[in-house]
Motif scaffolding. Structure first.
Motif, mmCIF file in Angstrom:
data_model
loop_
_atom_site.group_PDB
_atom_site.id
_atom_site.type_symbol
_atom_site.label_atom_id
_atom_site.label_comp_id
_atom_site.label_asym_id
_atom_site.label_seq_id
_atom_site.Cartn_x
_atom_site.Cartn_y
_atom_site.Cartn_z
ATOM 1 N N ALA A 130 0.835 -1.203 0.000
ATOM 2 C CA ALA A 130 0.000 0.000 0.000
ATOM 3 C C ALA A 130 0.874 1.258 0.000
ATOM 4 O O ALA A 130 0.569 2.231 -0.699
ATOM 5 C CB ALA A 130 -0.928 -0.003 1.210
ATOM 6 N N ASN A 131 1.961 1.247 0.746
ATOM 7 C CA ASN A 131 2.886 2.379 0.765
ATOM 8 C C ASN A 131 3.517 2.589 -0.610
ATOM 9 O O ASN A 131 3.576 3.709 -1.117
ATOM 10 C CB ASN A 131 3.997 2.159 1.796
ATOM 11 N N LEU A 132 3.993 1.501 -1.216
ATOM 12 C CA LEU A 132 4.630 1.611 -2.527
ATOM 13 C C LEU A 132 3.630 2.060 -3.582
ATOM 14 O O LEU A 132 3.978 2.804 -4.503
ATOM 15 C CB LEU A 132 5.295 0.284 -2.912
ATOM 16 N N SER A 133 2.381 1.637 -3.441
ATOM 17 C CA SER A 133 1.343 2.098 -4.362
ATOM 18 C C SER A 133 1.130 3.607 -4.225
ATOM 19 O O SER A 133 1.040 4.324 -5.232
ATOM 20 C CB SER A 133 0.029 1.354 -4.084
ATOM 21 N N ALA A 134 1.063 4.099 -3.000
ATOM 22 C CA ALA A 134 0.891 5.543 -2.779
ATOM 23 C C ALA A 134 2.065 6.329 -3.349
ATOM 24 O O ALA A 134 1.876 7.407 -3.946
ATOM 25 C CB ALA A 134 0.728 5.828 -1.289
ATOM 26 N N ILE A 135 3.261 5.799 -3.209
ATOM 27 C CA ILE A 135 4.460 6.461 -3.728
ATOM 28 C C ILE A 135 4.422 6.483 -5.258
ATOM 29 O O ILE A 135 4.705 7.513 -5.883
ATOM 30 C CB ILE A 135 5.723 5.757 -3.207
ATOM 31 N N ALA A 136 4.056 5.364 -5.872
ATOM 32 C CA ALA A 136 3.965 5.295 -7.333
ATOM 33 C C ALA A 136 2.897 6.258 -7.848
ATOM 34 O O ALA A 136 3.092 6.935 -8.863
ATOM 35 C CB ALA A 136 3.660 3.869 -7.775
ATOM 36 N N ARG A 137 1.776 6.346 -7.160
ATOM 37 C CA ARG A 137 0.715 7.280 -7.563
ATOM 38 C C ARG A 137 1.189 8.723 -7.469
ATOM 39 O O ARG A 137 0.867 9.556 -8.316
ATOM 40 C CB ARG A 137 -0.535 7.066 -6.703
ATOM 41 N N ASP A 138 1.962 9.021 -6.431
ATOM 42 C CA ASP A 138 2.513 10.364 -6.301
ATOM 43 C C ASP A 138 3.486 10.662 -7.440
ATOM 44 O O ASP A 138 3.515 11.776 -7.963
ATOM 45 C CB ASP A 138 3.199 10.528 -4.940
ATOM 46 N N ALA A 139 4.287 9.672 -7.839
ATOM 47 C CA ALA A 139 5.223 9.859 -8.954
ATOM 48 C C ALA A 139 4.467 10.146 -10.247
ATOM 49 O O ALA A 139 4.860 11.023 -11.032
ATOM 50 C CB ALA A 139 6.110 8.626 -9.110
ATOM 51 N N ILE A 140 3.376 9.424 -10.472
ATOM 52 C CA ILE A 140 2.564 9.662 -11.675
ATOM 53 C C ILE A 140 2.001 11.081 -11.648
ATOM 54 O O ILE A 140 2.039 11.796 -12.657
ATOM 55 C CB ILE A 140 1.447 8.611 -11.781
ATOM 56 N N ASP A 141 1.508 11.495 -10.491
ATOM 57 C CA ASP A 141 0.964 12.840 -10.357
ATOM 58 C C ASP A 141 2.042 13.892 -10.622
ATOM 59 O O ASP A 141 1.787 14.913 -11.255
ATOM 60 C CB ASP A 141 0.362 13.013 -8.961
ATOM 61 N N LEU A 142 3.260 13.625 -10.149
ATOM 62 C CA LEU A 142 4.357 14.568 -10.359
ATOM 63 C C LEU A 142 4.717 14.683 -11.834
ATOM 64 O O LEU A 142 4.784 15.778 -12.376
ATOM 65 C CB LEU A 142 5.589 14.158 -9.542
ATOM 66 N N VAL A 143 4.966 13.559 -12.505
ATOM 67 C CA VAL A 143 5.451 13.630 -13.890
ATOM 68 C C VAL A 143 4.372 14.074 -14.877
ATOM 69 O O VAL A 143 4.693 14.546 -15.962
ATOM 70 C CB VAL A 143 6.102 12.307 -14.359
ATOM 71 N N ALA A 144 3.112 13.952 -14.495
ATOM 72 C CA ALA A 144 2.032 14.362 -15.397
ATOM 73 C C ALA A 144 1.390 15.680 -14.977
ATOM 74 O O ALA A 144 0.442 16.137 -15.611
ATOM 75 C CB ALA A 144 0.964 13.269 -15.455
ATOM 76 N N GLY A 145 1.919 16.291 -13.915
ATOM 77 C CA GLY A 145 1.274 17.488 -13.383
ATOM 78 C C GLY A 145 2.151 18.729 -13.455
ATOM 79 O O GLY A 145 3.285 18.690 -13.938
ATOM 80 N N PRO A 146 1.639 19.834 -12.933
ATOM 81 C CA PRO A 146 2.340 21.125 -13.022
ATOM 82 C C PRO A 146 3.601 21.223 -12.163
ATOM 83 O O PRO A 146 4.482 22.042 -12.461
ATOM 84 C CB PRO A 146 1.283 22.135 -12.555
ATOM 85 N N ASP A 147 3.723 20.414 -11.122
ATOM 86 C CA ASP A 147 4.918 20.488 -10.267
ATOM 87 C C ASP A 147 6.191 20.084 -11.000
ATOM 88 O O ASP A 147 7.292 20.444 -10.573
ATOM 89 C CB ASP A 147 4.752 19.614 -9.016
ATOM 90 N N LEU A 148 6.078 19.349 -12.086
ATOM 91 C CA LEU A 148 7.268 18.917 -12.822
ATOM 92 C C LEU A 148 8.085 20.125 -13.294
ATOM 93 O O LEU A 148 9.314 20.072 -13.314
ATOM 94 C CB LEU A 148 6.882 18.036 -14.003
ATOM 95 N N ALA A 149 7.414 21.203 -13.645
ATOM 96 C CA ALA A 149 8.110 22.403 -14.113
ATOM 97 C C ALA A 149 8.925 23.057 -13.004
ATOM 98 O O ALA A 149 9.830 23.850 -13.286
ATOM 99 C CB ALA A 149 7.099 23.410 -14.677
ATOM 100 N N ARG A 150 8.639 22.715 -11.757
ATOM 101 C CA ARG A 150 9.355 23.306 -10.627
ATOM 102 C C ARG A 150 10.351 22.325 -10.008
ATOM 103 O O ARG A 150 10.856 22.551 -8.915
ATOM 104 C CB ARG A 150 8.356 23.770 -9.577
ATOM 105 N N LEU A 151 10.615 21.235 -10.713
ATOM 106 C CA LEU A 151 11.561 20.235 -10.216
ATOM 107 C C LEU A 151 12.976 20.789 -10.296
ATOM 108 O O LEU A 151 13.369 21.380 -11.302
ATOM 109 C CB LEU A 151 11.456 18.948 -11.042
ATOM 110 N N ARG A 152 13.735 20.587 -9.237
ATOM 111 C CA ARG A 152 15.129 21.034 -9.181
ATOM 112 C C ARG A 152 15.980 19.904 -8.602
ATOM 113 O O ARG A 152 15.481 19.029 -7.909
ATOM 114 C CB ARG A 152 15.282 22.246 -8.261
ATOM 115 N N GLU A 153 17.285 20.013 -8.863
ATOM 116 C CA GLU A 153 18.248 19.131 -8.210
ATOM 117 C C GLU A 153 19.097 20.005 -7.307
ATOM 118 O O GLU A 153 19.460 21.129 -7.687
ATOM 119 C CB GLU A 153 19.117 18.412 -9.232
#
Length: 196
Positions: A130-153
């Motif tokens: 269940a934890n790994l599923s929540a993490i994977a869902r968050d990753a999908i939301d990140l790469v397909a959503g507006p926060d990706l433009a604010r990603l930094r290293e």
């Protein structure tokens, strides 16, 4: 990138988990440190993954095996590559997309009322899944959503932590001011002192 190694004498602060990235999935990928150099894994044993889950506010798995740890590491690296590729405008690896999608399709923790019906807890038959599923869902939301433009290293040369810059001006440089920001400022101060 070389493979992660267990280094004997590390500063305890280096082994502490990152939770300042702005996203659950990026906190998850930050458990592999210094990706651009001699990387090391903050998960040395299954118990470290259990501790990370607890510190992340996720369900506490009763037991984690070496096989579970290997699956978590596999997902962690798939998410990291997927996020890096999408942020860099590069092609994603179909195997990474499939792995993230497969984990996202697993059941997540369900809200449950206590016996009196007054407070909510969360439960799952398989807490780690269940934890790994929540993490994977968050990753999908990140790469397909507006926060990706604010990603930094992180700008600290030995750090490779990815984070979402939610600051108003969008000029955040470090994964954490308390960790890398202070480290960089101290190094700059020492350089100025040596030069004068």
């Amino acid at each position: 990138m070389t493979g992660p190694v267990a280094l004997p004498a590390r500063d305890p602060a280096d082994l502490a988990f990152h939770f300042e990235t702005g996203r659950l999935c990026l906190n998850f990928t930050a458990t592999l440190a210094e990706r651009h150099g001699t990387s090391f894994d903050r998960w040395h044993a299954p118990g470290d993954l259990a501790r990370w889950c607890a510190e992340a506010g996720l369900l506490a798995p009763a037991r984690i095996t070496d096989k579970d740890l290997a699956k978590a590491r596999e997902l962690r690296e798939a998410i990291y590559r997927l996020v890096q590729a999408r942020a860099g405008g590069k092609l994603t690896r179909p195997v990474d997309v499939a792995l993230v999608n497969n984990w996202a399709a697993q059941p997540v923790a369900a809200p449950m009322l206590d016996g009196k019906g007054t407070s909510i807890t969360h439960a799952a038959r398989d807490p780690l899944a269940a934890n790994l599923s929540a993490i994977a869902r968050d990753a999908i939301d990140l790469v397909a959503g507006p926060d990706l433009a604010r990603l930094r290293e992180c700008a600290e040369h030995s750090c490779s932590v990815l984070f979402v810059d939610l600051s108003r001006p969008g000029k955040r440089r470090w994964c954490s001011m308390n960790r890398c920001g202070n480290k960089m400022k101290k190094a700059a101060f020492r350089q100025r002192q040596a030069a004068s």
